[in-house]
Scaffold this motif. Structure first.
Motif, PDB file in Angstrom:
ATOM      1  N   GLN A  81       0.974  -1.147  -0.162  1.00  0.00           N
ATOM      2  CA  GLN A  81       0.027  -0.156   0.035  1.00  0.00           C
ATOM      3  C   GLN A  81       0.972   1.224  -0.097  1.00  0.00           C
ATOM      4  O   GLN A  81       1.926   1.330   0.960  1.00  0.00           O
ATOM      5  CB  GLN A  81      -0.687   0.119   1.414  1.00  0.00           C
ATOM      6  N   THR A  85      -4.224   5.427  -0.338  1.00  0.00           N
ATOM      7  CA  THR A  85      -4.861   3.950  -0.223  1.00  0.00           C
ATOM      8  C   THR A  85      -4.720   3.445  -1.587  1.00  0.00           C
ATOM      9  O   THR A  85      -5.160   2.266  -1.612  1.00  0.00           O
ATOM     10  CB  THR A  85      -6.651   4.219  -0.084  1.00  0.00           C
ATOM     11  N   ASP A 172     -11.853  -1.975  -0.923  1.00  0.00           N
ATOM     12  CA  ASP A 172     -11.216  -1.292   0.475  1.00  0.00           C
ATOM     13  C   ASP A 172      -9.970  -2.063   0.874  1.00  0.00           C
ATOM     14  O   ASP A 172     -10.275  -3.536   0.958  1.00  0.00           O
ATOM     15  CB  ASP A 172     -12.011  -1.354   1.754  1.00  0.00           C
TER      16      ASP A 172
END
Length: 193
Positions: A81, A85, A172
């Motif tokens: 990551q 994000t 997500d």
């Protein structure tokens, strides 16, 4: 990028791809099986391909297609990551060497140390490893549920991103972390200390 990889006889230790968003005309060709095959053909043995992947305004099936496509060409795909994000998919032809003393030395001095401080605000090995979300088992599992791979003739990623622009987030990175943990793939297999 594609033209260079298809025409140059040069080989590289690292190829990094950070194109604009894939829904823009022509950009999705940098996410296809054909492009990834061209990259692999120009990497030295043990070399790394780094694929930036926008993680906002994208749905899970599109991300799964990226994993499936990349995993179809490279046997090892790790997930990292960025400071935002977004994701950084690290692909290679062999398992990563996680030797702690060698890694500590690499992140402590010279260009790698400066790059880590600038990009990730990491000053040591632990700060570097904090950005790793998952190892190759996650990529293999996710690729297994993807509907298909992305090719020049069937640009699924381009249209997947285009359909999700402007919509609330439907992907997500925390879910990646949870799946990796469930697979036992959330920590690198460190050796040497």
């Amino acid at each position: 990028a594609r033209e260079l990889l298809l025409t140059t006889p040069e080989t590289y230790d690292i190829v990094y791809s950070q194109p604009p968003n894939p829904y823009r005309a022509g950009v999705s060709s940098l996410f296809t099986q054909e492009f990834y095959s061209a990259v692999r053909g120009r990497l030295n043995p043990g070399g790394f391909f780094l694929q930036w992947l926008q993680a906002n305004e994208v749905d899970a099936p599109t991300v799964e297609t990226v994993y499936a496509t990349l995993s179809n060409v490279f046997p090892v795909v790790e997930t990292w990551q960025t400071q935002t994000t977004d994701l950084l998919l690290v692909a290679t032809d062999r398992p990563v060497d996680w030797d702690v003393p060698r890694l500590r030395d690499a992140v402590a001095r010279g260009d790698p140390a400066r790059a880590l401080r600038a990009a990730w605000r990491a000053t040591d090995l632990e700060g570097f490893l904090a950005h790793r979300l998952a190892g190759p088992a996650l990529a293999t599992a996710v690729a297994g549920v993807a509907p298909d791979v992305d090719t020049d003739d069937r640009p699924r990623i381009e249209f997947g991103f285009a359909r999700s622009v402007g919509l609330p987030p439907r992907f997500d990175a925390a879910r990646i972390r949870a799946v990796a943990r469930a697979l036992g793939d959330d920590r690198p297999p460190l050796t040497g200390g």
